[in-house]
Design a protein around this motif. Structure first.
Motif, PDB file in Angstrom:
ATOM      1  N   ASP A 141       1.121  -1.663  -0.092  1.00 48.84           N
ATOM      2  CA  ASP A 141      -0.291  -0.255   0.085  1.00 48.84           C
ATOM      3  C   ASP A 141       0.875   1.488  -0.047  1.00 48.84           C
ATOM      4  N   PHE A 142       0.419   2.074  -0.939  1.00 57.11           N
ATOM      5  CA  PHE A 142       0.884   3.441  -0.684  1.00 57.11           C
ATOM      6  C   PHE A 142       0.440   4.693  -0.751  1.00 57.11           C
ATOM      7  N   HIS A 143       0.376   5.620   0.591  1.00 61.09           N
ATOM      8  CA  HIS A 143      -0.145   7.106   0.259  1.00 61.09           C
ATOM      9  C   HIS A 143       0.681   8.066  -0.393  1.00 61.09           C
ATOM     10  N   ARG A 144       0.112   9.058   0.193  1.00 65.07           N
ATOM     11  CA  ARG A 144       0.498  10.352  -0.626  1.00 65.07           C
ATOM     12  C   ARG A 144      -0.425  11.004   0.630  1.00 65.07           C
ATOM     13  N   LYS A 145      -0.387  12.074   1.699  1.00 62.89           N
ATOM     14  CA  LYS A 145      -0.701  13.259   2.110  1.00 62.89           C
ATOM     15  C   LYS A 145       0.067  14.352   2.085  1.00 62.89           C
ATOM     16  N   LEU A 159       4.721   4.146   2.965  1.00 63.56           N
ATOM     17  CA  LEU A 159       4.389   3.144   2.622  1.00 63.56           C
ATOM     18  C   LEU A 159       4.705   2.037   2.907  1.00 63.56           C
ATOM     19  N   ASP A 160       3.760   1.124   3.242  1.00 62.18           N
ATOM     20  CA  ASP A 160       3.704   0.143   3.596  1.00 62.18           C
ATOM     21  C   ASP A 160       3.824  -0.921   2.280  1.00 62.18           C
ATOM     22  N   ALA A 161       4.790  -1.591   3.049  1.00 63.00           N
ATOM     23  CA  ALA A 161       5.996  -2.794   2.551  1.00 63.00           C
ATOM     24  C   ALA A 161       4.875  -3.498   2.551  1.00 63.00           C
ATOM     25  N   ALA A 162       4.278  -3.986   3.293  1.00 66.33           N
ATOM     26  CA  ALA A 162       4.132  -6.426   3.222  1.00 66.33           C
ATOM     27  C   ALA A 162       4.653  -6.830   2.598  1.00 66.33           C
ATOM     28  N   SER A 163       4.615  -7.081   1.480  1.00 65.00           N
ATOM     29  CA  SER A 163       4.774  -7.953   0.646  1.00 65.00           C
ATOM     30  C   SER A 163       6.255  -8.136   0.476  1.00 65.00           C
ATOM     31  N   GLU A 164       7.064  -7.385   1.019  1.00 70.44           N
ATOM     32  CA  GLU A 164       8.497  -7.141   0.749  1.00 70.44           C
ATOM     33  C   GLU A 164       9.252  -8.666   1.964  1.00 70.44           C
TER      34      GLU A 164
END
Length: 347
Positions: A141-145, A159-164
């Motif tokens: 998941d990638f977000h930009r605030k 960056l929520d790099a869960a898959s990595e």
């Protein structure tokens, strides 16, 4: 995104990364020139060698299938994400490309940790959204605030790099491009705490090899023991965490469910990253993306004005993680201050 001035990566290490991802163990990528310990001149940030471009093409092909899964997962959950009813731009907003902010005001926060520890809900809280009770595994998941504080624009990528977790090479690339790190474990899961300890060592090692920092110990890392609301079910004690991690790593016990401890944690993340305190969720108002853009453009047209207005922020619903090529160029490239390319030293 903050750029780095010099690159120090072992030759074998960087090509090992590409070989392990590409899956060509028997025909390994090597470069005879690099093994001579020669200092190479890097022509420019936007250009790479033919060998480098070939490696990028190979790795991108190997990751294309995984990226499709990421897009599919995000599309499936898009109905649950908040999207403004206002007319949206056709692509994501990059304040740096638009000339609406300065490089020092752009940061990437990388969130790492074991599955089911609450990373997604912590990010939801930061984005101004409610706690989500039902658990859904996160692929990536990638977000930009985007913030407007004190007359200046700020861009924070999350960056929520869960898959990595199962892709060390890709995780290492995320670490190398990160500015601030949030390491999350669950207070009722000792294994998740052990994983955070390993991630902390990995971040330190990767950053030490990447660049000769002016302050090697000055990494922006915050650890978070989540699910403090479980009470008697916790198995990791605060004294144990501080003893293992040391005093130099800020530690907070939080609950993404009831919000306990999150404000202090977000304030620590802001402080370590050189961001204003107003980036914490309770210190600003959420506005639509178009309202935010209008505010930034209007502010730029009124230079010298001392009227900045109340702090506000907008979430870009179209934000997507930059391409593998962009991230790799960020790592391999050097800063171009005064439009002069600097040396890219690999040893």
């Amino acid at each position: 995104m903050n750029t780095t001035e010099k690159l120090y990566l072992p030759v074998d290490g960087i090509f090992e990364m590409f070989n392990s991802v590409a899956g060509h163990r028997q025909s390994r990528v090597t470069h005879p020139v690099l093994h001579s310990n020669t200092v190479l001149q890097h022509p420019s940030v936007s250009s790479l060698s033919k060998t480098g471009l070939g490696i990028i093409k190979t790795v991108k092909g190997r990751w294309r299938q995984q990226d499709k899964r990421v897009v599919a997962s995000r599309s499936a959950s898009s109905g649950k994400r908040h999207v403004s009813n206002d007319r949206l731009p056709k692509r994501s907003v990059d304040l740096l490309e638009m000339g609406l902010t300065k490089p020092r005001n752009c940061h990437r926060i990388v969130v790492l940790g074991a599955p089911k520890v609450g990373k997604t809900n912590i990010l939801r809280r930061f984005l101004g959204r409610d706690f989500q009770e039902q658990y859904e595994p996160t692929i990536e998941d990638f977000h930009r605030k985007l913030f407007h504080i004190g007359g200046e624009a700020y861009q924070i990528d999350l960056l929520d790099a869960a898959s990595e977790r199962d892709f060390p090479a890709k995780r290492r690339l995320s670490i190398l491009t990160g500015d601030i790190f949030l390491l999350v474990f669950s207070l009722d899961d000792r294994d998740s705490f052990s994983e955070v300890c390993g991630l902390l060592n990995e971040i330190r090692t990767a950053k030490a090899k990447l660049v000769k920092l002016k302050n090697p110990a000055g990494l922006s890392v915050v650890t978070c023991g989540n699910k403090a609301d479980l009470g008697a079910q916790r198995v990791v004690r605060r004294s144990e965490v501080t003893e293992i991690l040391g005093e130099g790593v800020p530690y907070f016990e939080t609950s993404a469910k009831d919000g306990a401890g999150l404000e202090d944690m977000f304030r620590a993340v802001a402080s370590l990253g050189g961001l204003p305190d107003e980036t914490t969720p309770s210190r600003h108002q959420i506005v639509s993306l178009l309202t935010y853009q209008s505010l930034c453009i209007d502010q730029r047209g009124r230079r010298g004005s001392r009227t900045h207005g109340a702090p506000c922020a907008a979430v870009d619903p179209l934000a997507r993680r930059p391409s593998f090529t962009s991230d790799l160029r960020l790592v391999l490239g050097s800063s171009t201050k005064r439009n002069k390319p600097e040396k890219c030293q690999i040893q």
